[in-house]
Design a protein around this motif. Structure first.
Motif, PDB file in Angstrom:
ATOM      1  N   HIS A 256       0.860  -1.180   0.000  1.00  0.00           N
ATOM      2  CA  HIS A 256       0.000   0.000   0.000  1.00  0.00           C
ATOM      3  C   HIS A 256       0.898   1.232   0.000  1.00  0.00           C
ATOM      4  O   HIS A 256       1.666   1.444   0.935  1.00  0.00           O
ATOM      5  CB  HIS A 256      -0.894  -0.047   1.262  1.00  0.00           C
TER       6      HIS A 256
ATOM      7  N   PHE B  53      -1.632  -1.486  -4.059  1.00  0.00           N
ATOM      8  CA  PHE B  53      -2.664  -0.456  -3.914  1.00  0.00           C
ATOM      9  C   PHE B  53      -2.004   0.917  -3.920  1.00  0.00           C
ATOM     10  O   PHE B  53      -1.179   1.222  -3.049  1.00  0.00           O
ATOM     11  CB  PHE B  53      -3.441  -0.642  -2.605  1.00  0.00           C
TER      12      PHE B  53
ATOM     13  N   SER C 190      -2.941   4.686  -3.551  1.00  0.00           N
ATOM     14  CA  SER C 190      -4.117   5.421  -3.063  1.00  0.00           C
ATOM     15  C   SER C 190      -4.087   6.914  -3.389  1.00  0.00           C
ATOM     16  O   SER C 190      -4.329   7.762  -2.534  1.00  0.00           O
ATOM     17  CB  SER C 190      -4.242   5.216  -1.552  1.00  0.00           C
TER      18      SER C 190
ATOM     19  N   GLY D 127     -13.231   0.298  -4.668  1.00  0.00           N
ATOM     20  CA  GLY D 127     -12.452   1.516  -4.866  1.00  0.00           C
ATOM     21  C   GLY D 127     -13.234   2.601  -5.565  1.00  0.00           C
ATOM     22  O   GLY D 127     -14.228   2.344  -6.253  1.00  0.00           O
TER      23      GLY D 127
ATOM     24  N   VAL E  15      -9.883   0.900  -1.397  1.00  0.00           N
ATOM     25  CA  VAL E  15      -8.788   1.739  -1.903  1.00  0.00           C
ATOM     26  C   VAL E  15      -9.373   3.092  -2.294  1.00  0.00           C
ATOM     27  O   VAL E  15     -10.258   3.154  -3.156  1.00  0.00           O
ATOM     28  CB  VAL E  15      -8.105   1.093  -3.139  1.00  0.00           C
TER      29      VAL E  15
END
Ligand SMILES: [Mn+2]
Length: 345
Positions: A5, A52, A54, A127, A155
């Protein structure tokens, strides 16, 4: 399953205001590349299943196509990893953006402002992202986790709001609502300081982002989540107060500044105390890891007004001018300093 992440890379940010040094922007842009590459290498070495990202991957206003190519070429190197990007307020999914126009690798999924659920094996990934530079659509309300036995991940890019009044222009997300949804892991971006839900910016963007920067590596086994922070920025931004009251010349000051052990870190030096000389430093003479110098010193005031020397008379006149508002304090300080410099020699 294993995941990385990361958020807030801000590729191609100009970095113009953080430094007195012209080349620093380019240096930090190269370091964005190496930090991002570090995450990709980590994924390869550890066979990470998901990446991921973000939001705020790049700066819409500054990003070059060559940088997008660079990012996408790295995505090609991790073909077995599924990549999910949630556009943020600096890289919104607008018509002319590369999210919309570029031909991204097939392992890349870019979310839009509409909530989407992607199902892969025992993982459901929800997401959504920014459709403009500002957004307040309360999309989280629309998500209902329907398969609780699976691993459910969110996400997105936004601001966690602890109070009951949920407003703001950067996708405000109610902390309470989020908690009640029951995600196994929430991968957010936007806040550059590492915190619950936030990995922090991948590299520090400046002196308001002190400390270590990097990404989160996580592993979920039987719905149990384990995470660890992995440092990706080789440097830290540091701020240091430096008292110059006992320094009597510019040469001495430069010498002392160049003796500071900066290691690999980037420093902002606040000069404090009382100055005994006019400070007009040439940054080229200072070691390269000091990238900003702020003069917060006060003029040393050991002036006796009540004598009839040239100095005394000049200062008396100057004080009168300040009193009569003929000059402001800023100008007063400058003239006083020059006067003292001339008359003390
Ligand atoms: Mn950001």
């Amino acid at each position: 399953m294993k995941f990385i992440h990361l958020a807030d890379v801000h590729f191609d940010a100009p970095f113009t205001v953080i430094s007195d040094r012209a080349e620093l922007g380019q240096i930090r842009r190269l370091e964005q590349r190496s930090a991002f590459k570090k995450a990709i290498d980590f994924i390869k070495e550890n066979k990470v299943d998901y990446l991921f990202i973000s939001g705020d991957l790049y700066e819409q206003d500054y990003v070059r196509k060559s940088t997008i190519n660079y990012i996408n070429d790295l995505f090609k190197e991790i073909k077995d990893t599924r990549i999910f990007i949630s556009p943020g307020n600096h890289d919104p999914y607008i018509n002319e953006s590369y999210y919309s126009t570029f031909n991204w690798e097939s392992n890349v999924k870019i979310f839009t402002q509409d909530v989407e659920k992607v199902e892969i094996d025992d993982v459901n990934i929800y997401g959504y992202g920014f459709n403009n530079y500002e957004m307040n659509l309360n999309q989280l309300e629309k998500i209902n986790i329907d398969e609780k036995d699976k691993i459910n991940i969110l996400v997105s890019h936004g601001t966690i709001i602890e109070s009951n009044e949920i407003n703001g222009i950067y996708n405000p997300i109610s902390a309470n609502t989020l908690k009640n949804k029951g995600f196994d892991y929430v991968a957010l971006g936007h806040i550059h300081k590492r915190d619950k839900y936030y990995p922090g910016s991948l590299i520090s963007m400046g002196f308001d982002e002190l400390g270590e920067h990097g990404f989160i590596y996580g592993e979920i086994i039987n719905k149990k989540v384990n995470t660890q922070f992995i440092k990706a920025d080789d440097r830290e931004f540091k701020e240091l107060d430096f008292d110059i009251s006992d320094i009597y010349s510019e040469d001495e000051l430069i010498e002392k500044l160049n003796q500071i052990k900066t290691e690999n870190n980037l420093y902002k030096i606040n000069l404090i105390g009382e100055r005994n000389f006019i400070i007009n430093l040439n940054i080229k003479l200072i070691q390269k890891n000091i990238i900003k110098i702020k003069n917060k010193t006060k003029l040393k005031m050991e002036i006796k007004e009540n004598n009839n020397s040239l100095k005394g008379i000049s200062i008396k006149q100057l004080n009168q001018k300040l009193k009569n508002n003929e000059i402001d304090k800023n100008k007063y300080d400058k003239i006083l300093e020059l006067t003292l410099k001339i008359l003390n020699n």
